[in-house]
Design a protein around this motif. Structure first.
Motif, PDB file in Angstrom:
ATOM      1  N   THR A 189       0.835  -1.217   0.000  1.00 34.17           N
ATOM      2  CA  THR A 189       0.000   0.000   0.000  1.00 34.17           C
ATOM      3  C   THR A 189       0.867   1.265   0.000  1.00 34.17           C
ATOM      4  OG1 THR A 189      -0.098   0.237   2.408  1.00 34.17           O
ATOM      5  CG2 THR A 189      -1.713  -1.243   1.399  1.00 34.17           C
ATOM      6  N   GLY A 190       2.174   1.094   0.118  1.00 35.48           N
ATOM      7  CA  GLY A 190       3.070   2.249   0.191  1.00 35.48           C
ATOM      8  C   GLY A 190       3.543   2.712  -1.179  1.00 35.48           C
ATOM      9  N   ARG A 191       4.198   3.881  -1.191  1.00 33.74           N
ATOM     10  CA  ARG A 191       4.688   4.464  -2.441  1.00 33.74           C
ATOM     11  C   ARG A 191       6.202   4.263  -2.537  1.00 33.74           C
ATOM     12  NH1 ARG A 191       4.911   9.942  -3.886  1.00 33.74           N
ATOM     13  NH2 ARG A 191       4.346  10.539  -1.777  1.00 33.74           N
ATOM     14  N   THR A 192       6.647   3.834  -3.706  1.00 32.27           N
ATOM     15  CA  THR A 192       8.078   3.649  -3.946  1.00 32.27           C
ATOM     16  C   THR A 192       8.800   4.999  -4.005  1.00 32.27           C
ATOM     17  OG1 THR A 192       7.875   1.534  -5.080  1.00 32.27           O
ATOM     18  CG2 THR A 192       9.679   2.931  -5.785  1.00 32.27           C
ATOM     19  N   GLY A 193      10.010   5.061  -3.475  1.00 25.31           N
ATOM     20  CA  GLY A 193      10.860   6.238  -3.669  1.00 25.31           C
ATOM     21  C   GLY A 193      10.710   7.349  -2.647  1.00 25.31           C
ATOM     22  N   VAL A 194       9.831   7.187  -1.661  1.00 21.23           N
ATOM     23  CA  VAL A 194       9.674   8.240  -0.648  1.00 21.23           C
ATOM     24  C   VAL A 194      10.888   8.258   0.284  1.00 21.23           C
ATOM     25  CG1 VAL A 194       8.254   9.085   1.264  1.00 21.23           C
ATOM     26  CG2 VAL A 194       7.151   8.072  -0.762  1.00 21.23           C
ATOM     27  N   PHE A 195      11.381   7.068   0.612  1.00 19.24           N
ATOM     28  CA  PHE A 195      12.582   6.970   1.457  1.00 19.24           C
ATOM     29  C   PHE A 195      13.719   6.340   0.659  1.00 19.24           C
ATOM     30  CE2 PHE A 195       9.071   6.862   4.470  1.00 19.24           C
ATOM     31  CZ  PHE A 195       9.469   7.851   5.361  1.00 19.24           C
ATOM     32  N   ASP A 196      14.911   6.801   0.966  1.00 23.14           N
ATOM     33  CA  ASP A 196      16.091   6.276   0.295  1.00 23.14           C
ATOM     34  C   ASP A 196      16.706   5.195   1.171  1.00 23.14           C
ATOM     35  OD1 ASP A 196      17.822   6.232  -1.749  1.00 23.14           O
ATOM     36  OD2 ASP A 196      19.159   7.795  -0.943  1.00 23.14           O
ATOM     37  N   MET A 197      16.724   3.972   0.684  1.00 21.91           N
ATOM     38  CA  MET A 197      17.298   2.860   1.474  1.00 21.91           C
ATOM     39  C   MET A 197      18.565   2.345   0.806  1.00 21.91           C
ATOM     40  SD  MET A 197      15.567   1.458   4.110  1.00 21.91           S
ATOM     41  CE  MET A 197      14.602   2.709   4.945  1.00 21.91           C
ATOM     42  N   PRO A 198      19.535   1.889   1.580  1.00 22.38           N
ATOM     43  CA  PRO A 198      20.738   1.310   0.964  1.00 22.38           C
ATOM     44  C   PRO A 198      20.417  -0.019   0.281  1.00 22.38           C
ATOM     45  CG  PRO A 198      20.753   1.007   3.358  1.00 22.38           C
ATOM     46  CD  PRO A 198      19.568   1.864   3.048  1.00 22.38           C
ATOM     47  N   ARG A 199      21.263  -0.428  -0.653  1.00 21.35           N
ATOM     48  CA  ARG A 199      21.172  -1.770  -1.279  1.00 21.35           C
ATOM     49  C   ARG A 199      22.422  -2.519  -0.816  1.00 21.35           C
ATOM     50  NH1 ARG A 199      16.684   0.811  -2.248  1.00 21.35           N
ATOM     51  NH2 ARG A 199      15.568   0.275  -4.148  1.00 21.35           N
ATOM     52  N   PRO A 200      22.385  -3.123   0.390  1.00 27.74           N
ATOM     53  CA  PRO A 200      23.613  -3.667   0.968  1.00 27.74           C
ATOM     54  C   PRO A 200      24.265  -4.750   0.103  1.00 27.74           C
ATOM     55  CG  PRO A 200      21.791  -3.720   2.550  1.00 27.74           C
ATOM     56  CD  PRO A 200      21.215  -3.350   1.232  1.00 27.74           C
ATOM     57  N   MET A 201      25.552  -4.597  -0.108  1.00 27.83           N
ATOM     58  CA  MET A 201      26.404  -5.570  -0.795  1.00 27.83           C
ATOM     59  C   MET A 201      25.993  -5.857  -2.241  1.00 27.83           C
ATOM     60  SD  MET A 201      27.471  -8.200   2.220  1.00 27.83           S
ATOM     61  CE  MET A 201      28.797  -8.923   1.271  1.00 27.83           C
ATOM     62  N   LEU A 202      25.237  -4.947  -2.819  1.00 29.17           N
ATOM     63  CA  LEU A 202      24.803  -5.170  -4.203  1.00 29.17           C
ATOM     64  C   LEU A 202      25.998  -5.293  -5.141  1.00 29.17           C
ATOM     65  CD1 LEU A 202      22.274  -5.471  -5.899  1.00 29.17           C
ATOM     66  CD2 LEU A 202      22.246  -3.017  -6.249  1.00 29.17           C
ATOM     67  N   PHE A 209      25.204 -11.698   1.233  1.00 24.22           N
ATOM     68  CA  PHE A 209      24.198 -10.672   1.536  1.00 24.22           C
ATOM     69  C   PHE A 209      24.470 -10.076   2.911  1.00 24.22           C
ATOM     70  CE2 PHE A 209      22.219 -14.043  -0.955  1.00 24.22           C
ATOM     71  CZ  PHE A 209      21.556 -13.364  -1.954  1.00 24.22           C
ATOM     72  N   SER A 210      23.853  -8.921   3.162  1.00 26.39           N
ATOM     73  CA  SER A 210      23.864  -8.342   4.504  1.00 26.39           C
ATOM     74  C   SER A 210      22.594  -7.514   4.637  1.00 26.39           C
ATOM     75  CB  SER A 210      25.098  -7.448   4.679  1.00 26.39           C
ATOM     76  OG  SER A 210      24.904  -6.614   5.807  1.00 26.39           O
ATOM     77  N   PHE A 211      21.780  -7.827   5.639  1.00 27.59           N
ATOM     78  CA  PHE A 211      20.504  -7.114   5.762  1.00 27.59           C
ATOM     79  C   PHE A 211      20.352  -6.323   7.058  1.00 27.59           C
ATOM     80  CE2 PHE A 211      19.268 -10.643   2.802  1.00 27.59           C
ATOM     81  CZ  PHE A 211      19.133  -9.829   1.682  1.00 27.59           C
ATOM     82  N   ALA A 212      21.343  -6.440   7.956  1.00 22.82           N
ATOM     83  CA  ALA A 212      21.212  -5.754   9.249  1.00 22.82           C
ATOM     84  C   ALA A 212      21.141  -4.234   9.058  1.00 22.82           C
ATOM     85  CB  ALA A 212      22.370  -6.138  10.162  1.00 22.82           C
ATOM     86  N   GLY A 213      21.877  -3.720   8.055  1.00 25.32           N
ATOM     87  CA  GLY A 213      21.913  -2.278   7.804  1.00 25.32           C
ATOM     88  C   GLY A 213      20.556  -1.732   7.373  1.00 25.32           C
ATOM     89  N   LEU A 214      19.799  -2.544   6.670  1.00 23.26           N
ATOM     90  CA  LEU A 214      18.468  -2.111   6.213  1.00 23.26           C
ATOM     91  C   LEU A 214      17.552  -1.840   7.398  1.00 23.26           C
ATOM     92  CD1 LEU A 214      17.340  -4.330   3.197  1.00 23.26           C
ATOM     93  CD2 LEU A 214      17.619  -1.858   3.292  1.00 23.26           C
ATOM     94  N   LYS A 215      17.616  -2.776   8.331  1.00 22.11           N
ATOM     95  CA  LYS A 215      16.800  -2.640   9.550  1.00 22.11           C
ATOM     96  C   LYS A 215      17.204  -1.371  10.311  1.00 22.11           C
ATOM     97  CE  LYS A 215      18.618  -4.658  12.759  1.00 22.11           C
ATOM     98  NZ  LYS A 215      19.457  -5.773  13.177  1.00 22.11           N
ATOM     99  N   THR A 216      18.514  -1.115  10.351  1.00 28.39           N
ATOM    100  CA  THR A 216      19.008   0.088  11.038  1.00 28.39           C
ATOM    101  C   THR A 216      18.542   1.355  10.311  1.00 28.39           C
ATOM    102  OG1 THR A 216      20.936  -1.222  11.598  1.00 28.39           O
ATOM    103  CG2 THR A 216      21.096   1.126  12.034  1.00 28.39           C
ATOM    104  N   ALA A 217      18.539   1.284   8.972  1.00 30.50           N
ATOM    105  CA  ALA A 217      18.078   2.444   8.188  1.00 30.50           C
ATOM    106  C   ALA A 217      16.608   2.732   8.502  1.00 30.50           C
ATOM    107  CB  ALA A 217      18.263   2.182   6.693  1.00 30.50           C
ATOM    108  N   VAL A 218      15.819   1.672   8.678  1.00 26.75           N
ATOM    109  CA  VAL A 218      14.405   1.850   9.035  1.00 26.75           C
ATOM    110  C   VAL A 218      14.301   2.466  10.434  1.00 26.75           C
ATOM    111  CG1 VAL A 218      12.241   0.644   9.592  1.00 26.75           C
ATOM    112  CG2 VAL A 218      13.531   0.003   7.545  1.00 26.75           C
ATOM    113  N   LEU A 219      15.124   1.937  11.349  1.00 30.06           N
ATOM    114  CA  LEU A 219      15.109   2.438  12.734  1.00 30.06           C
ATOM    115  C   LEU A 219      15.427   3.931  12.774  1.00 30.06           C
ATOM    116  CD1 LEU A 219      14.951   1.861  15.790  1.00 30.06           C
ATOM    117  CD2 LEU A 219      17.378   1.281  15.742  1.00 30.06           C
ATOM    118  N   THR A 220      16.405   4.347  11.951  1.00 31.08           N
ATOM    119  CA  THR A 220      16.788   5.764  11.906  1.00 31.08           C
ATOM    120  C   THR A 220      15.586   6.628  11.502  1.00 31.08           C
ATOM    121  OG1 THR A 220      18.970   5.051  11.229  1.00 31.08           O
ATOM    122  CG2 THR A 220      18.480   7.380  10.895  1.00 31.08           C
TER     123      THR A 220
END
Ligand code: KG4
Ligand code: ZN
Length: 349
Positions: A189-202, A209-220
């Motif tokens: 239901t959300g809109r793409t592109g409102v928040f800028d998230m990292p693409r870890p280890m792309l 892979f590494s996903f812990a940083g994504l969770k931290t980005a959300v927390l911030t």
């Protein structure tokens, strides 16, 4: 051969009957989600006790569904690990006791091998070899699969698993446990592109892979918003998280296909139920002339069918079941112990 499968590694009790000639005859599942919901995560002791309560009724249920009498079972397959020690012990003790009483052997099954082979339960099953993307609550791995028992680990997460990242992020957004499915519905239901998230280890040049940083980005973002966090904010943030995770999983999976020269991708594990991930993988497959295979939705998350099936596949591949009576739950059983194929079938340029 008729195999009874028993899964009890975490918060689902699953039993199933798989016949090597007739296919899947019956399966039954009890999910403990409601039991653990108030605690925000799985409580191991409660999980073990609930497995004890559910095993016998579920066994009766699969025998009834499959119209099978217990002595017709040729072997008992059970999840020996990895998972919660107490929960595994309940399933293993039950399997061993049953097998002793029937005079039948036991097939110890690795939980991840169950997930890995689960797409082969489908009517339109993939042929070997294939690349497998295993995305569950505890694991995120890319594997080259040449056949039953022939697995080569190409890469894996260095921290949180994809499902774990979904669950932790869901918690940050107040979505309860386990939040993967709820988070993905909110993200839609959300809109793409409102928040800028990292693409870890792309661009890490490997298949890890590494996903812990994504969770931290959300927390911030959650901390920044404070009281101002409304439903639209949450939906857009969920969307940004899911967009990032799906993009990384898609790009790395197709990089592995490209490097191996394979055209079949098999997705297994709970996060494989994610609709946006499926859309993204299917779209990439259409562009690259590849094909993606999924287990039925009910077999994405933990279940007994995948354990009965993996046990039966092992039997057909020549594995010798062992005599019953050994209590050998292995909470930390590494999949690498099953890996027969050595060397790199796949390198990243
Ligand atoms: O494979 P699984 O049942 O358990 C493990 O062996 O870990 O996977 C459970 C995980 C949980 O983290 C759950 O939140 C996640 O799969 N999950 C999802 C979805 N459905 C389940 N994650 C994202 N989107 C979904 N639709
Ligand atoms: Zn699982």
């Amino acid at each position: 051969m008729l195999v009874l499968g028993i899964e009890s590694s975490c918060d689902e009790t699953g039993l199933a009957l798989y016949d090597t000639k007739r296919g899947l005859l019956a399966h039954a599942l009890h999910s403990q989600i409601a039991l653990h919901a108030d605690y925000g995560g799985v409580v191991p002791e409660l999980a073990s006790r609930d497995h004890i309560r559910r095993l016998v009724p579920l066994l009766r249920e699969v025998l009834r569904q499959g119209k099978i009498a217990l002595p017709e079972v040729d072997a008992v397959a059970c999840t020996q690990g990895p998972g919660l020690a107490g929960a595994l012990l309940v399933g293993c003790a039950f399997a061993e006791g049953l097998a002793v009483s029937l005079g039948k052997p036991v097939l110890p099954v690795h939980h991840l091998e169950g997930h890995l082979l689960s797409p082969l339960l489908a009517a339109d099953a993939p042929e070997f070899p294939f690349i497998a993307l295993l995305v569950s609550g505890g694991h995120t791995q890319l594997m080259a699969v040449a056949g039953v028992g022939q697995y080569e680990l190409l890469g894996e997460t260095l921290d949180d698993a994809a499902g774990e990242a979904f669950d932790k992020t869901a918690k940050l957004l107040g979505l309860g446990y386990p939040g993967g499915s709820a988070l993905s519905q909110l993200a839609e239901t959300g809109r793409t592109g409102v928040f800028d998230m990292p693409r870890p280890m792309l661009h890490s040049g490997d298949f890890n892979f590494s996903f812990a940083g994504l969770k931290t980005a959300v927390l911030t973002q959650v901390r920044k918003a404070g009281e101002a966090m409304d439903d639209v904010f949450k939906a857009n943030l969920a969307r940004a998280f899911q967009d990032a995770l799906v993009e990384v999983l898609t790009r790395k999976s197709f990089a592995a296909l490209k490097a191996s020269g394979m055209r079949r991708l098999v997705v297994a594990g709970g996060v494989g139920a994610n609709r946006q991930l499926r859309q993204s993988l299917n779209a990439a497959a259409a562009r690259k002339n590849c094909r993606v295979y999924y287990p039925a939705l009910e077999f994405c998350t933990d279940n007994g069918a995948m354990i009965a099936f993996a046990g039966a596949m092992r039997l057909q591949a020549g594995a010798t079941p062992r005599p019953a009576g050994v209590f050998a739950a292995r909470p930390r059983w590494p999949l690498s112990e099953l890996i027969k194929v050595a060397g790199a079938s796949c390198s990243r340029s």
